[in-house]
Design a protein around this motif. Structure first.
Motif, PDB file in Angstrom:
ATOM      1  N   ASP A 426      -4.779 -91.986 -12.838  1.00 11.28           N
ATOM      2  CA  ASP A 426      -4.066 -91.001 -12.028  1.00 11.28           C
ATOM      3  C   ASP A 426      -3.769 -91.591 -10.650  1.00 11.28           C
ATOM      4  OD1 ASP A 426      -3.021 -88.793 -10.771  1.00 11.28           O
ATOM      5  OD2 ASP A 426      -4.556 -87.408 -11.493  1.00 11.28           O
ATOM      6  N   LEU A 427      -2.473 -91.665 -10.306  1.00  6.69           N
ATOM      7  CA  LEU A 427      -2.085 -92.212  -9.002  1.00  6.69           C
ATOM      8  C   LEU A 427      -2.562 -91.346  -7.850  1.00  6.69           C
ATOM      9  CD1 LEU A 427       1.568 -93.558  -9.516  1.00  6.69           C
ATOM     10  CD2 LEU A 427      -0.528 -94.868  -9.201  1.00  6.69           C
ATOM     11  N   LYS A 428      -2.885 -90.092  -8.109  1.00  6.96           N
ATOM     12  CA  LYS A 428      -3.385 -89.230  -7.029  1.00  6.96           C
ATOM     13  C   LYS A 428      -4.762 -89.685  -6.557  1.00  6.96           C
ATOM     14  CE  LYS A 428      -2.702 -85.349  -9.320  1.00  6.96           C
ATOM     15  NZ  LYS A 428      -1.899 -85.873 -10.450  1.00  6.96           N
ATOM     16  N   PHE A 429      -5.428 -90.509  -7.338  1.00  8.63           N
ATOM     17  CA  PHE A 429      -6.695 -91.104  -6.914  1.00  8.63           C
ATOM     18  C   PHE A 429      -6.522 -92.575  -6.549  1.00  8.63           C
ATOM     19  CE2 PHE A 429      -7.800 -87.623  -9.800  1.00  8.63           C
ATOM     20  CZ  PHE A 429      -8.664 -86.892  -9.003  1.00  8.63           C
ATOM     21  N   ILE A 430      -5.607 -93.257  -7.229  1.00  5.11           N
ATOM     22  CA  ILE A 430      -5.423 -94.689  -6.996  1.00  5.11           C
ATOM     23  C   ILE A 430      -4.805 -94.950  -5.631  1.00  5.11           C
ATOM     24  CG2 ILE A 430      -4.123 -96.711  -7.768  1.00  5.11           C
ATOM     25  CD1 ILE A 430      -4.533 -95.762 -10.621  1.00  5.11           C
ATOM     26  N   ILE A 431      -3.767 -94.177  -5.264  1.00  4.05           N
ATOM     27  CA  ILE A 431      -3.087 -94.409  -3.989  1.00  4.05           C
ATOM     28  C   ILE A 431      -4.030 -94.218  -2.794  1.00  4.05           C
ATOM     29  CG2 ILE A 431      -1.254 -93.527  -2.471  1.00  4.05           C
ATOM     30  CD1 ILE A 431       0.472 -93.140  -4.952  1.00  4.05           C
ATOM     31  N   PRO A 432      -4.797 -93.120  -2.711  1.00  4.50           N
ATOM     32  CA  PRO A 432      -5.761 -93.021  -1.601  1.00  4.50           C
ATOM     33  C   PRO A 432      -6.789 -94.143  -1.623  1.00  4.50           C
ATOM     34  CG  PRO A 432      -5.420 -90.873  -2.613  1.00  4.50           C
ATOM     35  CD  PRO A 432      -4.753 -91.876  -3.505  1.00  4.50           C
ATOM     36  N   ASP A 433      -7.169 -94.610  -2.807  1.00  6.30           N
ATOM     37  CA  ASP A 433      -8.149 -95.691  -2.892  1.00  6.30           C
ATOM     38  C   ASP A 433      -7.581 -96.996  -2.334  1.00  6.30           C
ATOM     39  OD1 ASP A 433     -10.731 -96.802  -3.916  1.00  6.30           O
ATOM     40  OD2 ASP A 433      -9.367 -97.984  -5.168  1.00  6.30           O
ATOM     41  N   VAL A 434      -6.323 -97.296  -2.677  1.00  7.35           N
ATOM     42  CA  VAL A 434      -5.688 -98.501  -2.135  1.00  7.35           C
ATOM     43  C   VAL A 434      -5.593 -98.403  -0.618  1.00  7.35           C
ATOM     44  CG1 VAL A 434      -3.530 -99.827  -2.062  1.00  7.35           C
ATOM     45  CG2 VAL A 434      -4.389 -98.969  -4.241  1.00  7.35           C
ATOM     46  N   LYS A 435      -5.233 -97.247  -0.116  1.00  7.86           N
ATOM     47  CA  LYS A 435      -5.094 -97.050   1.330  1.00  7.86           C
ATOM     48  C   LYS A 435      -6.433 -97.152   2.043  1.00  7.86           C
ATOM     49  CE  LYS A 435      -2.865 -93.898   4.626  1.00  7.86           C
ATOM     50  NZ  LYS A 435      -2.155 -92.606   4.783  1.00  7.86           N
ATOM     51  N   ALA A 465      -7.383 -92.515  10.575  1.00 12.29           N
ATOM     52  CA  ALA A 465      -8.390 -93.570  10.496  1.00 12.29           C
ATOM     53  C   ALA A 465      -9.264 -93.415   9.262  1.00 12.29           C
ATOM     54  CB  ALA A 465      -9.244 -93.561  11.759  1.00 12.29           C
ATOM     55  N   LYS A 466      -9.657 -92.192   8.941  1.00  9.23           N
ATOM     56  CA  LYS A 466     -10.493 -91.963   7.757  1.00  9.23           C
ATOM     57  C   LYS A 466      -9.725 -92.288   6.478  1.00  9.23           C
ATOM     58  CE  LYS A 466     -14.104 -90.342   7.528  1.00  9.23           C
ATOM     59  NZ  LYS A 466     -15.438 -90.972   7.441  1.00  9.23           N
ATOM     60  N   SER A 467      -8.430 -91.961   6.444  1.00 11.84           N
ATOM     61  CA  SER A 467      -7.640 -92.274   5.247  1.00 11.84           C
ATOM     62  C   SER A 467      -7.505 -93.774   5.041  1.00 11.84           C
ATOM     63  CB  SER A 467      -6.251 -91.634   5.355  1.00 11.84           C
ATOM     64  OG  SER A 467      -5.464 -92.273   6.346  1.00 11.84           O
ATOM     65  N   LEU A 468      -7.640 -94.541   6.116  1.00 10.16           N
ATOM     66  CA  LEU A 468      -7.575 -96.001   6.015  1.00 10.16           C
ATOM     67  C   LEU A 468      -8.932 -96.609   5.706  1.00 10.16           C
ATOM     68  CD1 LEU A 468      -5.207 -96.774   9.042  1.00 10.16           C
ATOM     69  CD2 LEU A 468      -4.611 -96.663   6.626  1.00 10.16           C
ATOM     70  N   GLY A 469      -9.953 -95.771   5.565  1.00  7.00           N
ATOM     71  CA  GLY A 469     -11.276 -96.252   5.186  1.00  7.00           C
ATOM     72  C   GLY A 469     -12.205 -96.553   6.336  1.00  7.00           C
TER      73      GLY A 469
END
Length: 577
Positions: A426-435, A465-469
């Protein structure tokens, strides 16, 4: 869905002899079609009669064979009624029934519009699921994903203002609708757009999804993809959107099996309800006085959002939402001549009701002074040898966006292969993970970036900042790696200077460093954004800087560079090609 079978019998008081079948078992029959020929079995009359079916459907079984005698009222065959799996404007495409005149339960009628540009064409949920699975299988076989592409301020910037006809790199076309005089549209493609589409099409199936009207959307698609090798007929305009304020309402219809494989690029997050599979694109602005000419109305209890300029400056958004439908073809020369006649008789009316001077070679002093204040640094105008005006455009965002999409595609199929090709990731989990890998392992402290009355966790900078890890703390800790400061001389800035050099050094950077990381999805070199002694004013947290916009220019009679765009909504036989 349960089968709707009905027995076929001949109302008769006497036995009848079935003479000949006109259809075969399993055949689809239309209303009024002849099924078989029969006669009176007593032999008193040699007249051959015809039996016509009263409902459309499929002959699932034949009970009486040719030459057999059937008892009065006995079942001769079983008919499964048409489920109306495909509907066009309340007419069944399978049997031709007018569904407005029939008493049909809602769940038996096609309700899912799966073709972008033809919302009147609907299919049943059962057929939609089947088509959705076929689409997913085809994408997986070709190792592709789906990319929904916004147009305005993502790939193009369009204005209705008067501009020089010889402005290099700007395409001109005319749109006219019923009940209005129409208008000229002047469009600038974002730098590297052609290369971006070519690269993205190798890994993604591209779909246009815009709040522009249908005629406008197809005109821009014609400019971007004249050979229809990228978008084909997959163009969703405002006229097909279920909701005038959000694009996400159409996802269920377009992808009935789920949007696991759907990635979105758009300069506005709100129109997708901040979906997790959205890549927030830096807005592209070339024409200084124009924002998004097709911006939707704001959501309830939400203030209108303005496009973000350099360092957070606000660019005005044109509120115009032209409703332009197809019109009969007209000769471009006639239109051009009419435009020139009108300009001689009356002042030129600009966008948003602004009246442009009757003397096009004169620039309004007020507009020029306002332009000088809003553009920093000023744009460079260069007259080329062929008489065109070339405006410097330093936007290079699509280079980074291309890399982001490649990383997302790679991670999706790495997971897909490692899971034995089931289930579908599911890209809804993959995209935030890549980011989240962009600033993974970093710990940030803010200085002067969040108002004192606002909680840190609710600020835009914290969320980015949190979305970027990254980890974000109120004060320095042993893990702090960066101080993001608006100005020098604060207590936190002075404390960071005393922490020394070496491995444990804290990088002191401006907010632009954080916005640049969010824009590129990569950790940008901190040396590019050092905090100067005078400090820096905080940039807007929408993340994303923009190149200088092209300033206003003298108005001239306009002429189309590439002729008139003449798009038309065409019903295609196949959904994809």
């Amino acid at each position: 869905m349960a089968d709707k079978s009905m027995p076929i019998s001949v109302p008769s008081q006497k036995p009848l002899k079935l003479v000949k079948w006109k259809v075969k078992e399993g055949a689809f029959v239309s209303h009024g079609q002849i099924l078989f020929l029969y006669s009176d079995s007593s032999g008193d009359s040699g007249e051959i009669k015809k039996y016509k079916v009263s409902r459309a459907g499929t002959i699932v079984s034949i009970k009486v064979r040719e030459g057999d005698i059937a008892d009065p009222g006995s079942c001769i065959a079983d008919l499964e009624e048409c489920r109306h799996p495909t509907v066009m404007k309340e007419m069944c495409a399978e049997c031709g029934a007018d569904l407005r005149a029939e008493e049909v339960q809602k769940h038996d009628v096609a309700v899912v519009p799966m073709v972008h540009s033809v919302p009147e064409l609907k299919v049943s949920e059962e057929l939609a699921q089947k088509l959705g699975r076929e689409d997913a299988d085809r994408l997986l076989k070709n190792r592709k994903l789906v990319l929904l592409v916004d147009l305005d301020q993502t790939l193009v910037h369009t204005t209705n203002d008067n501009i020089p006809p010889n402005l290099k790199g700007v395409l001109h076309f005319f749109l006219r609708g019923p009940g209005n005089q129409g208008r000229w549209c002047h469009t600038r493609l974002r730098p590297k757009t052609e290369e971006f589409l070519e690269s993205a099409s190798k890994n993604y199936e591209l779909h246009v999804c815009t709040f522009g009207a249908r005629q406008y959307a197809h005109a821009i698609a014609e400019l971007l993809d004249p050979q229809k090798k990228y978008f084909s007929h997959r163009i969703l305009s405002r006229d097909e959107c279920f909701d005038a304020r959000t694009k996400s309402a159409n996802l269920k219809a377009l992808f009935p099996c789920g949007d696991n494989m759907v990635c979105i690029i758009d300069d506005r997050e709100d129109v997708w309800r901040h979906a997790s599979n959205l890549i927030h694109v830096r807005p592209y602005s070339f024409f200084q006085s124009t924002g998004d000419i097709n911006a939707p109305p704001p959501l309830p209890e939400e203030k209108p959002k303005l496009a973000s300029g350099k360092n957070g400056s606000q660019l005005p958004i044109s509120k115009q939402m032209p409703n332009l439908d197809a019109e009969p073809e007209k000769d471009s020369k006639d239109i051009k001549d009419k435009e020139q006649i009108d300009e001689k008789d009356k002042p030129v009316e600009g966008e948003n009701g602004r009246i442009v001077s009757e003397k096009p070679e004169v620039i309004d002093d007020k507009s020029e002074s306002e332009m000088d204040k809003s553009v920093e640094p000023p744009c460079v105008w260069v007259n080329t040898s062929d008489g065109q005006i070339e405006v410097e455009d330093a936007d290079d965002y699509l280079i980074y966006l291309e890399d982001i999409l490649k990383r997302i595609h790679k991670q999706f199929y790495d997971i897909y292969d490692s899971m034995g090709q089931h289930p579908i990731p599911d890209l809804k989990f993959i995209i935030p993970d890549v980011k989240s890998k962009v600033l993974g392992g970093s710990s940030l402290v803010f200085s002067g970036l969040v108002p004192t009355h606002q909680r840190l966790e609710t600020s835009r900078a914290y969320q980015v900042a949190k979305s970027l890890g990254a980890e974000v703390t109120q004060d320095f800790t042993e893990k702090t790696t960066h101080l993001v400061a608006v100005r020098s001389g604060t207590a936190k800035v002075n404390a960071s200077r005393k922490m020394g050099d070496g491995k444990g050094k804290v990088h002191v950077v401006t907010p632009d460093w954080l916005w640049s990381c969010a824009e590129r999805w990569e950790r940008v070199d901190e040396r590019l954004y050092p905090l100067q002694r005078g400090g820096q004013r905080a940039s807007a947290p929408c993340a994303l800087q923009q190149p200088p916009a092209a300033p206003h220019a003298p108005t001239h009679p306009l002429r189309p560079v590439h002729g008139l765009a003449q798009p038309a909504a065409v019903l295609l036989k196949r959904r994809y090609r």
